[in-house]
Design a protein around this motif. Structure first.
Motif, PDB file in Angstrom:
ATOM      1  N   GLU A   1       1.339  -1.456   0.175  1.00  0.00           N
ATOM      2  CA  GLU A   1      -0.218  -0.437   0.210  1.00  0.00           C
ATOM      3  C   GLU A   1       0.581   1.369   0.034  1.00  0.00           C
ATOM      4  N   PRO A   2       0.838   2.191  -1.077  1.00  0.00           N
ATOM      5  CA  PRO A   2       1.862   3.760  -0.385  1.00  0.00           C
ATOM      6  C   PRO A   2       1.315   4.586   0.465  1.00  0.00           C
ATOM      7  N   ALA A   3       2.196   3.687   0.961  1.00  0.00           N
ATOM      8  CA  ALA A   3       2.666   4.987   2.332  1.00  0.00           C
ATOM      9  C   ALA A   3       2.620   6.882   3.019  1.00  0.00           C
ATOM     10  N   PHE A   4       2.474   6.691   1.490  1.00  0.00           N
ATOM     11  CA  PHE A   4       2.630   8.337   1.462  1.00  0.00           C
ATOM     12  C   PHE A   4       1.869   8.639   0.425  1.00  0.00           C
ATOM     13  N   PRO A   5       1.410  10.211  -0.031  1.00  0.00           N
ATOM     14  CA  PRO A   5       0.697  10.630  -1.635  1.00  0.00           C
ATOM     15  C   PRO A   5       1.395  10.478  -2.267  1.00  0.00           C
TER      16      PRO A   5
ATOM     17  N   ALA B   1       8.092   3.276   0.256  1.00  0.00           N
ATOM     18  CA  ALA B   1       6.804   3.759   0.317  1.00  0.00           C
ATOM     19  C   ALA B   1       5.799   2.749  -0.090  1.00  0.00           C
ATOM     20  N   LEU B   2       6.555   2.118  -1.276  1.00  0.00           N
ATOM     21  CA  LEU B   2       5.344   1.742  -1.811  1.00  0.00           C
ATOM     22  C   LEU B   2       5.854  -0.104  -1.651  1.00  0.00           C
TER      23      LEU B   2
ATOM     24  N   ALA C   1       2.998  -1.779   6.022  1.00  0.00           N
ATOM     25  CA  ALA C   1       2.442  -2.638   6.478  1.00  0.00           C
ATOM     26  C   ALA C   1       0.988  -1.806   7.167  1.00  0.00           C
ATOM     27  N   ASN C   2      -0.323  -2.942   7.814  1.00  0.00           N
ATOM     28  CA  ASN C   2      -1.613  -2.482   7.885  1.00  0.00           C
ATOM     29  C   ASN C   2      -1.703  -1.381   8.344  1.00  0.00           C
ATOM     30  N   ASP C   3      -2.241  -0.223   8.479  1.00  0.00           N
ATOM     31  CA  ASP C   3      -2.366   0.693   9.484  1.00  0.00           C
ATOM     32  C   ASP C   3      -1.334   1.983   9.394  1.00  0.00           C
ATOM     33  N   GLU C   4      -0.149   1.646   8.744  1.00  0.00           N
ATOM     34  CA  GLU C   4       0.616   2.828   8.525  1.00  0.00           C
ATOM     35  C   GLU C   4       0.474   3.071   7.460  1.00  0.00           C
TER      36      GLU C   4
ATOM     37  N   GLY D   1      -0.046  -6.375  -2.979  1.00  0.00           N
ATOM     38  CA  GLY D   1       0.739  -7.980  -1.880  1.00  0.00           C
ATOM     39  C   GLY D   1       0.801  -7.241  -0.661  1.00  0.00           C
ATOM     40  N   HIS D   2       2.161  -8.303  -0.303  1.00  0.00           N
ATOM     41  CA  HIS D   2       2.674  -7.723   0.645  1.00  0.00           C
ATOM     42  C   HIS D   2       2.234  -8.241   2.075  1.00  0.00           C
ATOM     43  N   ARG D   3       1.072  -7.798   2.196  1.00  0.00           N
ATOM     44  CA  ARG D   3       0.255  -8.161   3.844  1.00  0.00           C
ATOM     45  C   ARG D   3      -0.963  -9.237   4.071  1.00  0.00           C
ATOM     46  N   PRO D   4      -0.599 -10.554   4.475  1.00  0.00           N
ATOM     47  CA  PRO D   4      -1.254 -11.745   3.854  1.00  0.00           C
ATOM     48  C   PRO D   4      -2.682 -11.207   4.259  1.00  0.00           C
ATOM     49  N   VAL D   5      -3.716 -11.828   3.701  1.00  0.00           N
ATOM     50  CA  VAL D   5      -5.298 -12.103   3.760  1.00  0.00           C
ATOM     51  C   VAL D   5      -5.610 -13.635   4.561  1.00  0.00           C
TER      52      VAL D   5
END
Length: 352
Positions: free
Chosen positions: A230-234, A252-253, A257-260, A288-292
């Motif tokens: 997820e992009p960490a910032f715009p 950032a790409l 992490a989730n909620d970061e 991807g990156h963080r498991p679901v």
């Protein structure tokens, strides 16, 4: 050490094979048209953005993590609307394929066991050469097998197959250009880097690093974007294209992490990369990156779709000018992929 002799053990590629593949894929990156991969203004190198054609079906592949059989079976798979196998469609320029990164380093109980046993060997024997053990050869052999499959596709279809950079696409355990050293089960980053250099030598390690730094970081189509994390910032398009000068964009790409992430990062990044606030409101960002746990997870006010389930052989299929994402399970040895579920892309429509 004779690296060719040492690595030709039946499970690992020979040094010459690996070197040839890395050199070929670096050359192939330079052949991608700038209409697909715009070049950075400074240095005129292939930039960090892939602009996917919206009129062709696109397959998004979450983290591979040393699963060469997954990649092999995917290529032999058949999807609705595509004549023949995915490999045949790519050969005819009728589809695009995007890997979301993290090609090496297996996940799961077996991988953890291999890493921990190798780590215990090193500690017990007090000798760096203990890294050249059966457990590490098996683990890294799977990583290299998956990597060579992806590289082969990039070389054969440079304008149709793309691999985005993930945080595990750092086999030298570097701490620069947005990369960070890492560990999960034992001390994988450092152990993998030591194994690579001792098994194959410094030249291969340098080529591997050049390849990893060449990987783009974002792919965009008409109504979606994708990256490893997820992009960490715009983000803005200029810095994404000139990613080699902006290590903070790479980090950032690939590491978020989730909620970061900063609030609104996905929406603002979509607006910048799709060149339209209106388009952005009706579009999504895949990562991807963080498991679901299931087929996907929805975050960022419905605009982030996470698709990495390490226990499944799932991919996302987006037909040309897609209004929805279709999730398919790849069958072992290929054949007709099994439809699992669908997701309307437009978050506004999903809310109604």
């Amino acid at each position: 050490m004779d690296h060719d002799e040492e690595s030709s053990n039946g499970t690992l590629p020979a040094s010459q094979e690996l070197e040839k593949a890395l050199e070929a894929v670096l050359a192939a990156a330079g052949t991608i048209p700038s209409s697909i991969r715009p070049r950075a203004p400074k240095g005129s190198y292939p930039g960090g953005l892939i602009q996917l054609p919206s009129d062709k079906p696109c397959v998004l592949v979450p983290d591979v993590h040393a699963r060469p059989d997954f990649v092999e079976s995917l290529l032999l798979s058949v999807f609705p609307g595509i004549e023949g196998t995915l490999d045949a469609a790519l050969g005819k320029g009728l589809a695009t394929l995007v890997f979301l990164g993290d090609i090496p380093h297996a996940e799961g109980e077996l991988a953890a066991r291999r890493w921990n046993r190798a780590y215990e060997r090193i500690v017990r024997e007090h000798d760096a050469h203990a890294i050249l053990c059966p457990e590490m050869d098996e683990e890294m052999g799977l990583s290299l097998a998956a990597l060579l499959e992806v590289i082969d596709l990039q070389c054969r279809y440079p304008s149709s197959v793309f691999c985005l950079k993930g945080n595990h696409d750092n086999m030298t355990n570097a701490a620069d250009h947005g990369d960070l050293p890492f560990y999960k089960y034992a001390d994988e980053g450092r152990m993998g880097a030591l194994w690579l250099e001792m098994r194959y030598g410094e030249k291969i390690a340098r080529l591997m690093r050049r390849y990893e730094l060449s990987l783009p970081v974002v792919a965009c189509s008409k109504n979606f974007c994708a990256s490893h994390a997820e992009p960490a910032f715009p983000l803005d398009k200029e810095r994404v294209i000139s990613f080699r000068e902006h290590s903070e964009v790479v980090q950032a790409l690939i590491w978020t992490a989730n909620d970061e992430a900063k609030p609104g990062s996905v929406a603002k990044s979509l607006e910048a990369l799709l060149d339209s606030m209106e388009k952005a409101q009706h579009s999504v960002w895949f990562s991807g990156h963080r498991p679901v746990r299931d087929n996907f997870a929805i975050r960022a006010n419905g605009q982030l779709v996470q698709i990495h389930n390490p226990d499944l052989w799932h991919i996302v299929f987006l037909s040309g000018n897609a209004k929805q994402a279709d999730f398919y399970a790849v069958q072992r040895s290929g054949g007709e992929a099994a439809h699992v579920c669908s997701l309307i892309l437009d978050p506004e429509r999903r809310r109604k």
